[in-house]
Design an enzyme around this catalytic site. Structure first.
Site, PDB file in Angstrom:
ATOM      1  N   ARG A  51       0.823  -1.208   0.000  1.00  0.00           N
ATOM      2  CA  ARG A  51       0.000   0.000   0.000  1.00  0.00           C
ATOM      3  C   ARG A  51       0.857   1.257   0.000  1.00  0.00           C
ATOM      4  O   ARG A  51       0.434   2.322  -0.404  1.00  0.00           O
ATOM      5  CB  ARG A  51      -0.872  -0.013   1.249  1.00  0.00           C
ATOM      6  CG  ARG A  51      -2.321   0.179   0.911  1.00  0.00           C
ATOM      7  CD  ARG A  51      -3.176   0.181   2.110  1.00  0.00           C
ATOM      8  NE  ARG A  51      -2.401   0.016   3.337  1.00  0.00           N
ATOM      9  CZ  ARG A  51      -2.954  -0.243   4.516  1.00  0.00           C
ATOM     10  NH1 ARG A  51      -4.238  -0.370   4.609  1.00  0.00           N
ATOM     11  NH2 ARG A  51      -2.227  -0.383   5.596  1.00  0.00           N
ATOM     12  N   LYS A 150       0.876 -19.623   5.967  1.00  0.00           N
ATOM     13  CA  LYS A 150       0.227 -19.644   7.271  1.00  0.00           C
ATOM     14  C   LYS A 150      -0.114 -18.222   7.725  1.00  0.00           C
ATOM     15  O   LYS A 150       0.663 -17.333   7.416  1.00  0.00           O
ATOM     16  CB  LYS A 150       1.222 -20.164   8.303  1.00  0.00           C
ATOM     17  CG  LYS A 150       1.312 -21.597   8.446  1.00  0.00           C
ATOM     18  CD  LYS A 150       2.349 -21.892   9.507  1.00  0.00           C
ATOM     19  CE  LYS A 150       2.046 -21.184  10.798  1.00  0.00           C
ATOM     20  NZ  LYS A 150       3.201 -21.006  11.652  1.00  0.00           N
ATOM     21  N   LYS A 184      12.558 -28.079   4.006  1.00  0.00           N
ATOM     22  CA  LYS A 184      13.864 -28.341   4.629  1.00  0.00           C
ATOM     23  C   LYS A 184      14.501 -29.573   3.996  1.00  0.00           C
ATOM     24  O   LYS A 184      13.827 -30.550   3.686  1.00  0.00           O
ATOM     25  CB  LYS A 184      13.695 -28.500   6.147  1.00  0.00           C
ATOM     26  CG  LYS A 184      13.267 -27.173   6.831  1.00  0.00           C
ATOM     27  CD  LYS A 184      13.278 -27.272   8.332  1.00  0.00           C
ATOM     28  CE  LYS A 184      12.639 -26.072   8.998  1.00  0.00           C
ATOM     29  NZ  LYS A 184      13.546 -24.975   9.299  1.00  0.00           N
ATOM     30  N   ASP A 237      -0.037 -22.693  15.801  1.00  0.00           N
ATOM     31  CA  ASP A 237       1.132 -22.116  15.128  1.00  0.00           C
ATOM     32  C   ASP A 237       2.080 -23.215  14.620  1.00  0.00           C
ATOM     33  O   ASP A 237       2.707 -23.053  13.578  1.00  0.00           O
ATOM     34  CB  ASP A 237       1.866 -21.198  16.116  1.00  0.00           C
ATOM     35  CG  ASP A 237       3.003 -20.418  15.463  1.00  0.00           C
ATOM     36  OD1 ASP A 237       2.792 -19.882  14.364  1.00  0.00           O
ATOM     37  OD2 ASP A 237       4.097 -20.343  16.050  1.00  0.00           O
ATOM     38  N   HIS A 242       3.445 -27.699  10.942  1.00  0.00           N
ATOM     39  CA  HIS A 242       4.798 -28.246  10.834  1.00  0.00           C
ATOM     40  C   HIS A 242       4.913 -29.667  11.424  1.00  0.00           C
ATOM     41  O   HIS A 242       5.414 -30.587  10.773  1.00  0.00           O
ATOM     42  CB  HIS A 242       5.812 -27.344  11.532  1.00  0.00           C
ATOM     43  CG  HIS A 242       5.786 -25.919  11.060  1.00  0.00           C
ATOM     44  ND1 HIS A 242       5.509 -25.574   9.763  1.00  0.00           N
ATOM     45  CD2 HIS A 242       6.000 -24.744  11.704  1.00  0.00           C
ATOM     46  CE1 HIS A 242       5.559 -24.248   9.640  1.00  0.00           C
ATOM     47  NE2 HIS A 242       5.844 -23.728  10.804  1.00  0.00           N
ATOM     48  N   LYS A 331       8.162 -22.667  22.863  1.00  0.00           N
ATOM     49  CA  LYS A 331       9.031 -21.489  22.779  1.00  0.00           C
ATOM     50  C   LYS A 331       9.757 -21.346  24.115  1.00  0.00           C
ATOM     51  O   LYS A 331       9.335 -21.913  25.117  1.00  0.00           O
ATOM     52  CB  LYS A 331       8.186 -20.239  22.540  1.00  0.00           C
ATOM     53  CG  LYS A 331       7.421 -20.304  21.211  1.00  0.00           C
ATOM     54  CD  LYS A 331       7.661 -19.062  20.397  1.00  0.00           C
ATOM     55  CE  LYS A 331       6.925 -19.091  19.083  1.00  0.00           C
ATOM     56  NZ  LYS A 331       7.793 -19.292  17.932  1.00  0.00           N
TER      57      LYS A 331
HETATM   58  C1  BG6 Z   1       6.712 -20.456  12.049  1.00  0.00           C
HETATM   59  C2  BG6 Z   1       6.027 -20.093  13.334  1.00  0.00           C
HETATM   60  O1  BG6 Z   1       5.821 -21.078  11.172  1.00  0.00           O
HETATM   61  O2  BG6 Z   1       7.791 -21.339  12.316  1.00  0.00           O
HETATM   62  C3  BG6 Z   1       7.007 -19.462  14.306  1.00  0.00           C
HETATM   63  O3  BG6 Z   1       4.973 -19.186  13.073  1.00  0.00           O
HETATM   64  C4  BG6 Z   1       8.197 -20.371  14.502  1.00  0.00           C
HETATM   65  O4  BG6 Z   1       6.384 -19.193  15.553  1.00  0.00           O
HETATM   66  C5  BG6 Z   1       8.791 -20.795  13.166  1.00  0.00           C
HETATM   67  O5  BG6 Z   1       9.159 -19.658  15.258  1.00  0.00           O
HETATM   68  C6  BG6 Z   1       9.863 -21.856  13.358  1.00  0.00           C
HETATM   69  O6  BG6 Z   1      10.504 -22.082  12.134  1.00  0.00           O
HETATM   70  P1  BG6 Z   1      12.004 -22.622  12.098  1.00  0.00           P
HETATM   71  O7  BG6 Z   1      12.266 -22.920  10.659  1.00  0.00           O
HETATM   72  O8  BG6 Z   1      12.874 -21.542  12.662  1.00  0.00           O
HETATM   73  O9  BG6 Z   1      12.024 -23.837  12.970  1.00  0.00           O
END
Ligand code: BG6
Length: 478
Positions: A51, A150, A184, A237, A242, A331
């Site tokens: 924007r 995401k 990965k 998340d 993942h 985390k």
């Molecule tokens: C993201 C999450 O999808 O993946 C984050 O939203 C997370 O919260 C991240 O930190 C982790 O990715 P990686 O590749 O650093 O393990």
């Protein structure tokens, strides 16, 4: 063996959200790295859209800043940045109104057959209006792809709505849903290990595998994303996407072909076969540390959002019945580590006391740090002194076979796959919905439960209850 970089066809890529965090940290650096690797032809064009009112020159300065911050200076020459920037232009577009759309149309050459990719690195609330505008301005050709990221919904109904929105204007074959874990290196290697070798397949089932552990631990906290994270939590998340994708690649049946839909069909069967998880088989935690706690980071003293999840899942099919899959992510933990551990059953009868009666082989698949695979096997300790056995790690990290090639980042691989039109490493809409349907049930149970997340101290391995999830089964986390 020399690693080959095969250039992709010239493309036109429009990055919506071109001044945002993802463009800065991932998309632009990934494109630049592939450019200097010789994979992106100079005739490709990249258009940054947001924007903001920026000139091409101003956006170029921004792009140089992104590269400066996120690509190590020793991997490129200054003139490569200048050449890369000459492929990039900028346009200010209002995704909810008509401003900028005519100019966007004129960016494309109607006669060109170039691959056209729209990367929607924008808030989910804008995807609907953005796709409608792309359609209204006739910007979607047969050679068009759309990339979305995401959060792909926050529960099943919102995921369905997002899928419907996209499918109104794009064919499923044109939709590339990114889960960067699938990009990965080790994840691809896992498929090679399973499906290119005869050795593991006979053992890859409940006759020989005792259990599977998947850990994605991070040392970082919510890192300035407090508002987003408080709404989402670790389950949505990380687990829904993942960890679920990793579980699928471990558990899926061999596909008939190495083909996007064959693979995704098999992954979908796994997700649909995961049993609903009992509340007692889940642990959710929230980190604390005086003023540096989760609640403070998300600016919500009443937050019941989890920054840690551990759970035990079961897959109801012939291959996996009775084999628990333990998942854990959090985390502010003691170390950053993404790892899958396949623990085989103990020997039927041990004749080597050195290894212990319950000696088990283990396959450890490490995604980060230092991607690699290690098979733990019992071997004779080399040298004289009789027959003594030790548990030795057999390193199966074969990166050196590729010579001096730098590791390629997930986003580099995934963006190049969108150019090639290869959806193998992208999630299909039905997979995403099935994963939400499984997660929603857990979230519902949590919301009904009186007990909120259990506190854990920053820098540990999550709440003690997560250890108990395994110890009560006579097992322990790797
Ligand atoms: C993201 C999450 O999808 O993946 C984050 O939203 C997370 O919260 C991240 O930190 C982790 O990715 P990686 O590749 O650093 O393990």
């Amino acid at each position: 063996m020399v690693s080959k970089t095969i250039p992709v066809q010239p493309f036109d890529l429009v990055v919506f959200g071109a001044t945002g965090d993802l463009a800065k940290r991932k998309i632009i650096p990934a494109l630049f790295r592939r450019y200097i690797a010789g994979q992106i032809p100079d005739t490709s064009r990249i258009l940054g859209v947001s924007r903001q009112n920026l000139s091409n020159e101003e956006y170029n300065v921004m792009v140089k800043g992104f590269i400066n911050e996120f690509v190590p200076a020793d991997v490129y020459e200054k003139n490569e940045v200048t050449r890369f920037c000459s492929m990039i232009a900028f346009l200010s577009v209002d995704l909810k109104a008509d401003k900028g759309w005519k100019e966007l149309s004129s960016f494309f050459d109607a006669k060109s057959n170039n691959i056209r990719t729209f990367y929607l690195s924008i808030s989910p609330s804008l995807i609907d209006s953005c796709s409608k505008k792309l359609n209204e301005y006739n910007l979607i050709t047969l050679n068009t792809r759309v990339v979305v990221e995401k959060p792909l919904g926050t529960d099943l109904p919102s995921a369905k709505m997002l899928n419907d929105t996209l499918r109104k204007v794009f064919d499923e074959k044109q939709i590339f849903r990114i889960d960067h874990y699938l990009g990965k290196e080790t994840v691809q290697n896992l498929m090679a290990l399973r499906f290119a070798n005869v050795l593991l397949e006979p053992l890859w089932n409940n006759n020989y595998i005792d259990h599977v552990q998947i850990t994605v631990a991070e040392t970082g906290d919510v890192n300035g994303r407090g508002e987003y994270y408080d709404d989402v939590g670790a389950m949505r998340d990380m687990v829904q996407n993942h960890l679920m994708q990793l579980l699928c690649l471990i558990a899926m049946e061999p596909p008939a072909h190495f083909d996007a839909d064959d693979i995704r069909n098999e992954k979908l069967k796994v997700i649909r076969a995961i049993q609903p998880v009992d509340l007692k088989d889940t642990v959710r935690g929230q980190y604390v540390n005086g003023d540096n706690s989760f609640k403070f980071h998300v600016n919500n003293t009443n937050s019941k959002t989890e920054s840690f999840v551990a759970l035990k899942a079961h897959i109801s099919n012939w291959r996996w019945a009775g084999v628990p899959f333990y998942l854990r992510t959090g985390k502010a933990m003691s170390k950053k580590l993404s790892e899958i551990v396949i623990e085989f059953k103990p020997l039927a009868h041990s004749i080597f006391p050195d290894l212990g009666e319950n000696y088990q082989n283990k396959l450890v698949i490490r995604l980060q740090p230092e991607e690699g695979m290690t098979l733990h096997i019992g071997v004779k300790e080399p040298g004289p002194g009789g027959m003594r056995l030790i548990n030795a790690p057999l390193d199966m990290t074969f990166a050196q076979l590729a010579g001096q090639v730098d590791a390629i980042e997930a986003y580099e691989r995934l963006i190049m796959d969108t150019c090639r039109g290869d959806q193998t490493l992208f999630m299909r809409g039905d997979e995403v919905e099935a994963a939400w349907s499984w997660v929603d049930k857990i979230m519902l149970d949590w919301n009904k439960s009186e007990i909120g997340p259990i506190e854990y101290n920053i820098g540990c391995n999550g709440p003690a209850e997560a250890e108990e999830l395994l110890t009560q089964d006579g097992r322990s986390w790797q």
